[in-house]
Design an enzyme around this catalytic site. Structure first.
Site, mmCIF file in Angstrom:
data_model
loop_
_atom_site.group_PDB
_atom_site.id
_atom_site.type_symbol
_atom_site.label_atom_id
_atom_site.label_comp_id
_atom_site.label_asym_id
_atom_site.label_seq_id
_atom_site.Cartn_x
_atom_site.Cartn_y
_atom_site.Cartn_z
ATOM 1 N N ALA A 26 0.808 -1.227 0.000
ATOM 2 C CA ALA A 26 0.000 0.000 0.000
ATOM 3 C C ALA A 26 0.839 1.275 0.000
ATOM 4 O O ALA A 26 0.304 2.367 -0.179
ATOM 5 C CB ALA A 26 -0.949 0.001 1.196
ATOM 6 N N ARG A 66 12.423 -10.003 -18.505
ATOM 7 C CA ARG A 66 11.109 -10.292 -17.930
ATOM 8 C C ARG A 66 11.207 -11.482 -16.969
ATOM 9 O O ARG A 66 10.577 -11.512 -15.921
ATOM 10 C CB ARG A 66 10.182 -10.647 -19.097
ATOM 11 C CG ARG A 66 8.725 -10.616 -18.790
ATOM 12 C CD ARG A 66 7.969 -10.824 -20.077
ATOM 13 N NE ARG A 66 7.904 -9.601 -20.834
ATOM 14 C CZ ARG A 66 6.859 -8.780 -20.826
ATOM 15 N NH1 ARG A 66 5.805 -9.083 -20.122
ATOM 16 N NH2 ARG A 66 6.858 -7.679 -21.521
ATOM 17 N N HIS A 89 -0.727 -10.929 -19.953
ATOM 18 C CA HIS A 89 -0.592 -9.476 -19.760
ATOM 19 C C HIS A 89 0.860 -9.175 -20.141
ATOM 20 O O HIS A 89 1.747 -9.118 -19.305
ATOM 21 C CB HIS A 89 -0.876 -9.105 -18.301
ATOM 22 C CG HIS A 89 -0.551 -7.674 -17.975
ATOM 23 N ND1 HIS A 89 -1.147 -6.604 -18.578
ATOM 24 C CD2 HIS A 89 0.356 -7.134 -17.101
ATOM 25 C CE1 HIS A 89 -0.655 -5.479 -18.107
ATOM 26 N NE2 HIS A 89 0.276 -5.770 -17.216
ATOM 27 N N VAL A 121 -1.720 -8.418 -8.358
ATOM 28 C CA VAL A 121 -1.527 -7.294 -9.283
ATOM 29 C C VAL A 121 -0.062 -7.238 -9.745
ATOM 30 O O VAL A 121 0.242 -6.866 -10.878
ATOM 31 C CB VAL A 121 -1.913 -5.955 -8.599
ATOM 32 C CG1 VAL A 121 -1.687 -4.774 -9.529
ATOM 33 C CG2 VAL A 121 -3.376 -5.989 -8.148
ATOM 34 N N SER A 122 0.851 -7.670 -8.860
ATOM 35 C CA SER A 122 2.287 -7.574 -9.151
ATOM 36 C C SER A 122 2.640 -8.288 -10.458
ATOM 37 O O SER A 122 2.103 -9.354 -10.766
ATOM 38 C CB SER A 122 3.089 -8.217 -8.012
ATOM 39 O OG SER A 122 2.603 -7.793 -6.771
ATOM 40 N N ASN A 123 3.555 -7.698 -11.177
ATOM 41 C CA ASN A 123 3.984 -8.246 -12.467
ATOM 42 C C ASN A 123 5.189 -9.167 -12.359
ATOM 43 O O ASN A 123 5.971 -9.013 -11.422
ATOM 44 C CB ASN A 123 4.323 -7.089 -13.407
ATOM 45 C CG ASN A 123 3.113 -6.611 -14.184
ATOM 46 O OD1 ASN A 123 2.255 -7.409 -14.526
ATOM 47 N ND2 ASN A 123 3.069 -5.323 -14.458
ATOM 48 N N ARG A 157 11.305 -3.357 -12.733
ATOM 49 C CA ARG A 157 12.263 -3.922 -13.682
ATOM 50 C C ARG A 157 13.257 -2.847 -14.056
ATOM 51 O O ARG A 157 12.868 -1.795 -14.561
ATOM 52 C CB ARG A 157 11.471 -4.374 -14.911
ATOM 53 C CG ARG A 157 12.256 -5.158 -15.909
ATOM 54 C CD ARG A 157 11.268 -5.837 -16.844
ATOM 55 N NE ARG A 157 11.782 -6.008 -18.166
ATOM 56 C CZ ARG A 157 11.042 -6.358 -19.206
ATOM 57 N NH1 ARG A 157 9.756 -6.541 -19.059
ATOM 58 N NH2 ARG A 157 11.587 -6.514 -20.381
ATOM 59 N N ARG A 175 -8.006 -0.732 -22.159
ATOM 60 C CA ARG A 175 -7.247 0.071 -23.134
ATOM 61 C C ARG A 175 -7.761 -0.197 -24.559
ATOM 62 O O ARG A 175 -7.852 0.717 -25.393
ATOM 63 C CB ARG A 175 -5.752 -0.254 -23.012
ATOM 64 C CG ARG A 175 -5.182 0.271 -21.699
ATOM 65 C CD ARG A 175 -3.813 -0.272 -21.348
ATOM 66 N NE ARG A 175 -3.325 0.359 -20.114
ATOM 67 C CZ ARG A 175 -2.253 -0.041 -19.436
ATOM 68 N NH1 ARG A 175 -1.532 -1.073 -19.859
ATOM 69 N NH2 ARG A 175 -1.876 0.590 -18.337
HETATM 70 N N1 LIG Z 1 -1.276 -6.297 -13.750
HETATM 71 C C1 LIG Z 1 -1.332 -5.078 -14.228
HETATM 72 O O1 LIG Z 1 -2.149 -4.761 -15.120
HETATM 73 C C2 LIG Z 1 -0.392 -4.057 -13.685
HETATM 74 C C3 LIG Z 1 -0.431 -2.733 -14.142
HETATM 75 C C4 LIG Z 1 0.483 -1.830 -13.613
HETATM 76 C C5 LIG Z 1 1.418 -2.255 -12.660
HETATM 77 N N2 LIG Z 1 1.419 -3.556 -12.259
HETATM 78 C C6 LIG Z 1 2.384 -4.033 -11.266
HETATM 79 O O2 LIG Z 1 1.930 -3.679 -9.968
HETATM 80 C C7 LIG Z 1 3.060 -3.652 -9.088
HETATM 81 C C8 LIG Z 1 3.048 -2.371 -8.284
HETATM 82 O O3 LIG Z 1 3.278 -1.263 -9.121
HETATM 83 P P1 LIG Z 1 3.569 0.177 -8.503
HETATM 84 O O4 LIG Z 1 3.613 1.127 -9.636
HETATM 85 O O5 LIG Z 1 2.669 0.419 -7.368
HETATM 86 O O6 LIG Z 1 5.060 -0.028 -7.965
HETATM 87 P P2 LIG Z 1 5.779 0.763 -6.763
HETATM 88 O O7 LIG Z 1 7.238 0.571 -6.969
HETATM 89 O O8 LIG Z 1 5.245 2.139 -6.629
HETATM 90 O O9 LIG Z 1 5.326 -0.069 -5.469
HETATM 91 C C9 LIG Z 1 5.807 -1.349 -5.237
HETATM 92 C C10 LIG Z 1 5.516 -1.749 -3.825
HETATM 93 O O10 LIG Z 1 6.202 -2.982 -3.586
HETATM 94 C C11 LIG Z 1 7.011 -2.841 -2.415
HETATM 95 N N3 LIG Z 1 8.205 -3.673 -2.568
HETATM 96 C C12 LIG Z 1 9.273 -3.487 -3.387
HETATM 97 N N4 LIG Z 1 10.183 -4.452 -3.198
HETATM 98 C C13 LIG Z 1 9.687 -5.279 -2.238
HETATM 99 C C14 LIG Z 1 10.179 -6.442 -1.592
HETATM 100 N N5 LIG Z 1 11.369 -6.969 -1.913
HETATM 101 N N6 LIG Z 1 9.400 -7.023 -0.651
HETATM 102 C C15 LIG Z 1 8.187 -6.504 -0.318
HETATM 103 N N7 LIG Z 1 7.681 -5.381 -0.887
HETATM 104 C C16 LIG Z 1 8.423 -4.787 -1.839
HETATM 105 C C17 LIG Z 1 7.342 -1.364 -2.317
HETATM 106 O O11 LIG Z 1 7.677 -1.005 -0.998
HETATM 107 C C18 LIG Z 1 6.018 -0.740 -2.771
HETATM 108 O O12 LIG Z 1 5.086 -0.721 -1.715
HETATM 109 C C19 LIG Z 1 4.296 -3.818 -9.978
HETATM 110 O O13 LIG Z 1 4.708 -5.160 -9.956
HETATM 111 C C20 LIG Z 1 3.760 -3.427 -11.345
HETATM 112 O O14 LIG Z 1 4.531 -3.999 -12.385
HETATM 113 C C21 LIG Z 1 0.539 -4.439 -12.732
#
Ligand SMILES: NC(=O)c1ccc[n+]([C@@H]2O[C@H](COP(=O)([O-])OP(=O)(O)OC[C@H]3O[C@@H](n4cnc5c(N)ncnc54)[C@H](O)[C@@H]3O)[C@@H](O)[C@H]2O)c1
Length: 314
Positions: A8, A92, A178, A121-123, A86, A154
């Site tokens: 969060a 990737r 995705h 959600v994480s990629n 990344r 989109r």
């Molecule tokens: N699925 C989708 O359609 C979609 C779209 C956009 C982004 N994403 C993905 O959502 C994720 C979040 O994006 P964001 O822009 O909020 O990124 P961000 O970098 O702003 O936030 C990432 C979060 O992960 C935490 N984090 C980082 N390394 C960590 C670790 N080793 N252990 C625990 N927590 C850790 C950070 O503290 C932060 O809270 C990314 O993986 C991004 O690629 C997915």
């Protein structure tokens, strides 16, 4: 409804928490981050309360460290947005391996203490959904990912702009990864119930330009404003709302595909049309595709199966 957002303190996690707090059906939100980001969460919480006061809403917002997952078990759903970014040298697959370690830890902890749903959600989201499913041991209806839902939004915008119609009149979806092998299903795209292929000017519809533009959409937003947040967060709220209200809408989420689609060897998490209800994924909808769409989708599933396999032993 009680929702937990792990990650969060990040861009999407904080924006998502803000949007969720404004939803009527949300009672409690747990904001979760690593110890070092708890101050940031305090700021997010204060900012959201200001917004709630201005919008006449109320919700209980609590902050937790990610070392106390056992305190999150009243959650109807745990949304995971944590992940490393990344960097230039990372492939990737490198990112998948790095984030798989994070997701493994959270999924095991969640399953050890709680009976809930995990929304990834994480990629790379399909691979992380797979990892969460395997490590939690939950039923597959309870572990799902954002998949190609955002890509489908989109696609919807691109169709609306081309045909000059209201975005909400468009129904369209993208299936598969995705990522680079995604497949926009033009055969089932419609405007106001009319298949787009029957509309005047369809012959000029730039399908491949739009496909390429959707593939690079996230990267372009990153370059322009250091990451997307409104789009993903709003797309996630759509899904949470659908579950909260048991709407049973058909959305395109990442789910574990087995043999539901004839001729496709699943064993991977992949974006497919699913019926979404209170319990999570009610069922996979094996829609009919054009032959060329089907072949492209099959290739996409093969790509994802390879990725999923490569994080199995992490
Ligand atoms: N699925 C989708 O359609 C979609 C779209 C956009 C982004 N994403 C993905 O959502 C994720 C979040 O994006 P964001 O822009 O909020 O990124 P961000 O970098 O702003 O936030 C990432 C979060 O992960 C935490 N984090 C980082 N390394 C960590 C670790 N080793 N252990 C625990 N927590 C850790 C950070 O503290 C932060 O809270 C990314 O993986 C991004 O690629 C997915």
């Amino acid at each position: 409804m009680e929702i937990t957002v792990i990650g969060a303190s990040g861009k999407i996690g904080s924006q998502l928490s803000f949007l969720l707090a404004r939803e009527k059906y949300i009672r409690n939100i747990n904001l979760v981050a690593r110890e070092k980001s708890l101050n940031m969460l305090e700021g997010v919480k204060m900012d959201i309360y200001d917004a709630l006061a201005a919008s006449g809403r109320d919700a209980e917002i609590r902050i937790h460290s990610d070392t106390e997952i056992e305190n999150l078990c009243n959650s109807d759903m745990i949304i995971i947005t944590s992940g490393a970014k990344r960097n230039g040298n990372m492939s990737r697959l490198d990112l998948a391996k790095t984030n798989a370690k994070i997701i493994k830890n959270y999924s095991q902890e969640i399953a050890k203490h709680c009976d809930t749903k995990i929304f990834m959600v994480s990629n790379p989201v399909d691979v992380m959904t797979y990892k969460a499913l395997m490590e939690s041991g939950y039923d597959k209806s309870k572990v799902f990912g954002l998949g190609t839902h955002l890509d489908s939004m989109r696609f919807k915008v691109a169709i609306a702009k081309f045909f000059k119609v209201h975005i909400d009149d468009v129904r369209a979806r993208i299936v598969g990864e995705h990522g680079d092998s995604m497949v926009p299903l033009i055969s089932s795209a419609a405007i106001g119930g009319i298949p787009v292929r029957r509309l005047p000017n369809y012959e000029n519809f730039p399908y491949y330009d739009i496909l390429n533009s959707i593939k690079t959409h996230g990267k372009r937003i990153n370059g322009l404003k250091n990451g997307s947040e409104y789009g993903p967060a709003s797309a996630i709220v759509n899904i949470v709302k659908c579950m909260a209200n048991n709407d049973r809408r058909i959305l395109t989420l990442s789910t574990y595909l087995e043999d539901e689609i004839e001729g496709i060897e699943g064993n991977a998490c992949v974006g497919v049309p699913v019926k979404v209800g209170k319990k999570g994924i009610d069922e996979i909808i094996p829609i009919k595709m054009e032959d060329w769409e089907y072949e492209a989708f099959k290739k996409s599933v093969d790509v994802l199966r390879g990725y999923c396999k490569s994080v199995s032993d992490i």
